[in-house]
Design a protein around this motif. Structure first.
Motif, PDB file in Angstrom:
ATOM      1  N   VAL A  89       2.041  -5.922  -9.390  1.00  0.00           N
ATOM      2  CA  VAL A  89       2.691  -5.630  -8.110  1.00  0.00           C
ATOM      3  C   VAL A  89       2.044  -6.459  -7.003  1.00  0.00           C
ATOM      4  N   ARG A  90       0.731  -6.508  -6.991  1.00  0.00           N
ATOM      5  CA  ARG A  90       0.006  -7.233  -5.941  1.00  0.00           C
ATOM      6  C   ARG A  90       0.214  -8.739  -6.003  1.00  0.00           C
ATOM      7  N   ARG A  91       0.351  -9.276  -7.205  1.00  0.00           N
ATOM      8  CA  ARG A  91       0.374 -10.735  -7.369  1.00  0.00           C
ATOM      9  C   ARG A  91       1.763 -11.319  -7.620  1.00  0.00           C
ATOM     10  N   TYR A  92       2.763 -10.484  -7.752  1.00  0.00           N
ATOM     11  CA  TYR A  92       4.097 -10.970  -8.095  1.00  0.00           C
ATOM     12  C   TYR A  92       4.663 -11.851  -6.992  1.00  0.00           C
ATOM     13  N   GLN A  93       5.228 -12.992  -7.408  1.00  0.00           N
ATOM     14  CA  GLN A  93       5.855 -13.924  -6.475  1.00  0.00           C
ATOM     15  C   GLN A  93       7.265 -14.222  -6.985  1.00  0.00           C
ATOM     16  N   GLY A 130       0.773  -1.237   0.000  1.00  0.00           N
ATOM     17  CA  GLY A 130       0.000   0.000   0.000  1.00  0.00           C
ATOM     18  C   GLY A 130       0.802   1.283   0.000  1.00  0.00           C
ATOM     19  N   ASP A 131       2.109   1.194  -0.100  1.00  0.00           N
ATOM     20  CA  ASP A 131       2.942   2.397  -0.112  1.00  0.00           C
ATOM     21  C   ASP A 131       2.794   3.091  -1.471  1.00  0.00           C
ATOM     22  N   ILE A 145     -12.476  -3.507  -0.034  1.00  0.00           N
ATOM     23  CA  ILE A 145     -12.812  -2.080  -0.014  1.00  0.00           C
ATOM     24  C   ILE A 145     -11.547  -1.257   0.184  1.00  0.00           C
ATOM     25  N   GLN A 146     -10.689  -1.699   1.076  1.00  0.00           N
ATOM     26  CA  GLN A 146      -9.434  -0.997   1.336  1.00  0.00           C
ATOM     27  C   GLN A 146      -8.559  -0.985   0.081  1.00  0.00           C
TER      28      GLN A 146
END
Length: 127
Positions: free
Chosen positions: A59-63, A14-15, A116-117
């Motif tokens: 970005v959210r899903r990268y592993q 979230g940054d 929601i966040q």
């Protein structure tokens, strides 16, 4: 571009400044992908926003443990997002892409409060 030089984990957490840094570094890639889809009946600005959403999903899903470089993974996510949008909207007269169509960015198995966040964080990044 090495994964270590990008604040991927921070952005995923979230940054907003970390994500902005990734966007700046990935801008040539984003523009390149948008140029490939041009002419599909969708405005350039809308395509750029969709590409950013593809980057956000990357970005959210990268592993990193899966072995792919982030740029490779991000390119695939951005390209997939743009092709999907072109298929859905390319033949319509109105090329505006409604924000509520961005549901594929949200993990439907996640806690509703977390969804929601995440939505609010994405909207803040897009603003």
């Amino acid at each position: 571009m090495e994964n270590r030089s990008l604040p991927i984990r921070e952005a995923a957490d979230g940054d907003q400044q970390a994500f902005a840094q990734i966007v700046r570094r990935m801008e040539p890639l984003i523009l390149s992908q948008v140029r490939h889809i041009r002419g599909a009946g969708i405005e350039q600005e809308d395509l750029a926003q969709e590409a950013l959403m593809g980057l956000w999903a990357a970005v959210r899903r990268y592993q990193p443990e899966k072995g792919a470089a982030f740029t490779t993974y991000a390119t695939a996510c951005i390209r997939h997002r743009l092709i999907s949008v072109a298929r859905r909207y390319g033949k319509q007269e109105s090329a505006e892409i409604p924000m509520e169509e961005d549901l594929d960015l949200v993990d439907t198995t996640a806690d509703p409060a977390l969804r929601i966040q995440e939505r609010e964080a994405l909207e803040g990044l897009l603003d």
